[in-house]
Design a protein around this motif. Sequence first.
Motif, PDB file in Angstrom:
ATOM      1  N   ARG A 205       6.689   3.365  -7.633  1.00 19.93           N
ATOM      2  CA  ARG A 205       7.724   2.981  -6.678  1.00 19.93           C
ATOM      3  C   ARG A 205       7.163   2.018  -5.646  1.00 19.93           C
ATOM      4  O   ARG A 205       6.003   2.094  -5.263  1.00 19.93           O
ATOM      5  N   GLY A 206       8.031   1.141  -5.142  1.00 23.07           N
ATOM      6  CA  GLY A 206       7.706   0.285  -4.014  1.00 23.07           C
ATOM      7  C   GLY A 206       6.796  -0.874  -4.393  1.00 23.07           C
ATOM      8  O   GLY A 206       5.969  -0.756  -5.297  1.00 23.07           O
ATOM      9  N   LEU A 207       6.966  -2.008  -3.716  1.00 21.76           N
ATOM     10  CA  LEU A 207       6.132  -3.175  -3.994  1.00 21.76           C
ATOM     11  C   LEU A 207       5.981  -3.975  -2.711  1.00 21.76           C
ATOM     12  O   LEU A 207       6.948  -4.218  -2.000  1.00 21.76           O
ATOM     13  N   ALA A 208       4.754  -4.369  -2.403  1.00 23.70           N
ATOM     14  CA  ALA A 208       4.467  -5.212  -1.243  1.00 23.70           C
ATOM     15  C   ALA A 208       3.415  -6.228  -1.627  1.00 23.70           C
ATOM     16  O   ALA A 208       2.532  -5.945  -2.444  1.00 23.70           O
ATOM     17  N   VAL A 209       3.506  -7.426  -1.050  1.00 24.16           N
ATOM     18  CA  VAL A 209       2.535  -8.478  -1.323  1.00 24.16           C
ATOM     19  C   VAL A 209       1.946  -8.937   0.003  1.00 24.16           C
ATOM     20  O   VAL A 209       2.650  -8.985   1.019  1.00 24.16           O
ATOM     21  N   ASN A 210       0.651  -9.289  -0.007  1.00 29.69           N
ATOM     22  CA  ASN A 210       0.044  -9.742   1.237  1.00 29.69           C
ATOM     23  C   ASN A 210       0.447 -11.182   1.549  1.00 29.69           C
ATOM     24  O   ASN A 210       1.137 -11.843   0.768  1.00 29.69           O
ATOM     25  N   ALA A 211       0.003 -11.685   2.700  1.00 28.05           N
ATOM     26  CA  ALA A 211       0.499 -12.957   3.212  1.00 28.05           C
ATOM     27  C   ALA A 211       0.112 -14.154   2.355  1.00 28.05           C
ATOM     28  O   ALA A 211       0.836 -15.152   2.314  1.00 28.05           O
ATOM     29  N   ASP A 212      -1.030 -14.083   1.653  1.00 27.31           N
ATOM     30  CA  ASP A 212      -1.465 -15.235   0.858  1.00 27.31           C
ATOM     31  C   ASP A 212      -1.259 -15.046  -0.641  1.00 27.31           C
ATOM     32  O   ASP A 212      -1.700 -15.870  -1.447  1.00 27.31           O
ATOM     33  N   GLY A 213      -0.592 -13.969  -1.038  1.00 29.96           N
ATOM     34  CA  GLY A 213      -0.250 -13.784  -2.440  1.00 29.96           C
ATOM     35  C   GLY A 213      -1.383 -13.360  -3.336  1.00 29.96           C
ATOM     36  O   GLY A 213      -1.272 -13.450  -4.564  1.00 29.96           O
ATOM     37  N   THR A 214      -2.476 -12.851  -2.751  1.00 32.75           N
ATOM     38  CA  THR A 214      -3.627 -12.466  -3.564  1.00 32.75           C
ATOM     39  C   THR A 214      -3.685 -10.966  -3.862  1.00 32.75           C
ATOM     40  O   THR A 214      -4.502 -10.536  -4.675  1.00 32.75           O
ATOM     41  N   LYS A 215      -2.838 -10.161  -3.214  1.00 36.60           N
ATOM     42  CA  LYS A 215      -2.804  -8.719  -3.456  1.00 36.60           C
ATOM     43  C   LYS A 215      -1.359  -8.230  -3.513  1.00 36.60           C
ATOM     44  O   LYS A 215      -0.535  -8.600  -2.677  1.00 36.60           O
ATOM     45  N   ALA A 224      -0.978  13.245 -12.703  1.00 33.47           N
ATOM     46  CA  ALA A 224       0.150  14.136 -12.431  1.00 33.47           C
ATOM     47  C   ALA A 224      -0.118  14.982 -11.200  1.00 33.47           C
ATOM     48  O   ALA A 224      -1.189  15.553 -11.042  1.00 33.47           O
ATOM     49  N   GLY A 225       0.907  15.082 -10.342  1.00 30.42           N
ATOM     50  CA  GLY A 225       0.795  15.906  -9.148  1.00 30.42           C
ATOM     51  C   GLY A 225       0.244  15.179  -7.943  1.00 30.42           C
ATOM     52  O   GLY A 225       0.239  15.699  -6.839  1.00 30.42           O
ATOM     53  N   ASN A 226      -0.232  13.933  -8.131  1.00 31.15           N
ATOM     54  CA  ASN A 226      -0.747  13.136  -7.029  1.00 31.15           C
ATOM     55  C   ASN A 226       0.127  11.916  -6.804  1.00 31.15           C
ATOM     56  O   ASN A 226       0.831  11.471  -7.709  1.00 31.15           O
ATOM     57  N   VAL A 227       0.081  11.382  -5.600  1.00 28.95           N
ATOM     58  CA  VAL A 227       0.715  10.105  -5.310  1.00 28.95           C
ATOM     59  C   VAL A 227      -0.346   9.232  -4.669  1.00 28.95           C
ATOM     60  O   VAL A 227      -0.983   9.633  -3.697  1.00 28.95           O
ATOM     61  N   VAL A 228      -0.574   8.040  -5.209  1.00 29.15           N
ATOM     62  CA  VAL A 228      -1.591   7.144  -4.680  1.00 29.15           C
ATOM     63  C   VAL A 228      -0.994   5.760  -4.467  1.00 29.15           C
ATOM     64  O   VAL A 228       0.019   5.399  -5.059  1.00 29.15           O
ATOM     65  N   VAL A 229      -1.633   4.985  -3.607  1.00 30.26           N
ATOM     66  CA  VAL A 229      -1.349   3.559  -3.489  1.00 30.26           C
ATOM     67  C   VAL A 229      -2.367   2.812  -4.322  1.00 30.26           C
ATOM     68  O   VAL A 229      -3.568   3.098  -4.249  1.00 30.26           O
ATOM     69  N   ARG A 230      -1.891   1.887  -5.132  1.00 32.80           N
ATOM     70  CA  ARG A 230      -2.760   1.046  -5.942  1.00 32.80           C
ATOM     71  C   ARG A 230      -2.548  -0.414  -5.562  1.00 32.80           C
ATOM     72  O   ARG A 230      -1.527  -0.779  -4.982  1.00 32.80           O
ATOM     73  N   ALA A 231      -3.517  -1.253  -5.942  1.00 36.00           N
ATOM     74  CA  ALA A 231      -3.418  -2.690  -5.693  1.00 36.00           C
ATOM     75  C   ALA A 231      -3.823  -3.460  -6.932  1.00 36.00           C
ATOM     76  O   ALA A 231      -4.658  -3.002  -7.719  1.00 36.00           O
ATOM     77  N   VAL A 232      -3.204  -4.621  -7.114  1.00 34.95           N
ATOM     78  CA  VAL A 232      -3.649  -5.578  -8.124  1.00 34.95           C
ATOM     79  C   VAL A 232      -3.997  -6.869  -7.401  1.00 34.95           C
ATOM     80  O   VAL A 232      -3.409  -7.203  -6.365  1.00 34.95           O
ATOM     81  N   SER A 233      -4.981  -7.586  -7.939  1.00 33.64           N
ATOM     82  CA  SER A 233      -5.547  -8.753  -7.277  1.00 33.64           C
ATOM     83  C   SER A 233      -5.286 -10.016  -8.085  1.00 33.64           C
ATOM     84  O   SER A 233      -5.446 -10.027  -9.314  1.00 33.64           O
ATOM     85  N   CYS A 234      -4.868 -11.086  -7.397  1.00 31.40           N
ATOM     86  CA  CYS A 234      -4.578 -12.374  -8.046  1.00 31.40           C
ATOM     87  C   CYS A 234      -5.620 -13.403  -7.623  1.00 31.40           C
ATOM     88  O   CYS A 234      -5.735 -13.716  -6.431  1.00 31.40           O
ATOM     89  N   SER A 235      -6.376 -13.945  -8.567  1.00 31.75           N
ATOM     90  CA  SER A 235      -7.351 -14.980  -8.220  1.00 31.75           C
ATOM     91  C   SER A 235      -6.647 -16.276  -7.834  1.00 31.75           C
ATOM     92  O   SER A 235      -7.135 -17.031  -6.990  1.00 31.75           O
ATOM     93  N   THR A 236      -5.497 -16.530  -8.449  1.00 31.55           N
ATOM     94  CA  THR A 236      -4.620 -17.623  -8.043  1.00 31.55           C
ATOM     95  C   THR A 236      -3.415 -17.004  -7.349  1.00 31.55           C
ATOM     96  O   THR A 236      -2.767 -16.136  -7.941  1.00 31.55           O
ATOM     97  N   PRO A 237      -3.119 -17.372  -6.126  1.00 27.04           N
ATOM     98  CA  PRO A 237      -2.037 -16.711  -5.383  1.00 27.04           C
ATOM     99  C   PRO A 237      -0.728 -16.641  -6.169  1.00 27.04           C
ATOM    100  O   PRO A 237      -0.309 -17.630  -6.785  1.00 27.04           O
ATOM    101  N   TYR A 238      -0.160 -15.449  -6.182  1.00 20.80           N
ATOM    102  CA  TYR A 238       1.145 -15.156  -6.800  1.00 20.80           C
ATOM    103  C   TYR A 238       1.141 -15.268  -8.319  1.00 20.80           C
ATOM    104  O   TYR A 238       2.193 -15.154  -8.954  1.00 20.80           O
ATOM    105  N   ASP A 239      -0.019 -15.474  -8.926  1.00 22.80           N
ATOM    106  CA  ASP A 239      -0.107 -15.547 -10.390  1.00 22.80           C
ATOM    107  C   ASP A 239      -0.231 -14.129 -10.934  1.00 22.80           C
ATOM    108  O   ASP A 239      -1.314 -13.679 -11.322  1.00 22.80           O
ATOM    109  N   ILE A 240       0.877 -13.424 -10.982  1.00 24.65           N
ATOM    110  CA  ILE A 240       0.865 -12.004 -11.327  1.00 24.65           C
ATOM    111  C   ILE A 240       0.474 -11.783 -12.779  1.00 24.65           C
ATOM    112  O   ILE A 240      -0.102 -10.741 -13.130  1.00 24.65           O
TER     113      ILE A 240
END
Length: 299
Positions: A205-215, A224-240
Amino acid sequence: GTQLMRSSGVFGPSSMSAETGDDTGLEDAYATGGLRTIAGDGTAISHSDVAFGDSGNKLYVSGSSGSGTYVTEYTLSAPYTVDSNASYVGETQIKSSAAEAYLAWKPDGTRLFFTWINQIYQVPLSTAWSLSSAGTITSAATPNNLSPVGIAFKPDGTVAFLLDRSNKRISTLALSTPWDLSTLGSSFSSHKSLSGQHGSSTEARGLAVNADGTKFYYRDPYPAGNVVVRAVSCSTPYDIANATDEAATLDLSSYGNSGTSLGGLDVNEAAAALATVFHNPTSGSNNVRQFALVPTNKP
């Protein structure tokens, strides 16, 4: 929510994996003690997302009840600071029936976007950041009747990023006219698979992007049973499409909603803060908590 941020001052339990060398802030994130109870504010009883606005002076929380789906507006006592001093401004009904809604703002505060079932909606505001000035709400269908549970935008309004829980991925849609949903593309242009992160779960659930599009950040109830925040990293901004998974996670399971995945998030890396909403269906407890992302902010 699309933005990112947070701060305050008490340790809380946090569980992070080893550092990746590319610091997301999740490695050493900790609960600041910042907490705003939102149960009883307005009509909504089940809350799904949170977004900052107006340079961090405003906080918006989406939620629903039997009578519809709503967005609640708060004024913060200090920029990007979520605490008991956050002042309730009011509540705006955005749909007449109940469902999860995930939020994103146009940077100038004149338009609020939200996902609701298989549609993306836009709410024009005649006064920036003020939901009481909302005009006529319009919508656009997502390709393949996708039901997104998170939305973010490229700052120029030409690309929308959607969290697709059914296919376990982040997908992109182009807008030929910036910030205009009537020009939304009819097919997805790229994807980032998340299946390696949350296995068989379809409850991210939920999605947020940082100011320069790299995270990009999202919430994930896996293992199961846990809730965590994860991140993905973009070497080229916004290149998901070429984004890589970060190893570090922020464990939220100790904060009142273990076992339920509901709850979006917003981040502001410049302010080293992360905010996330919690809904406990058993106790009916609803609150927004703040976490600090940068280890030098630790007391």
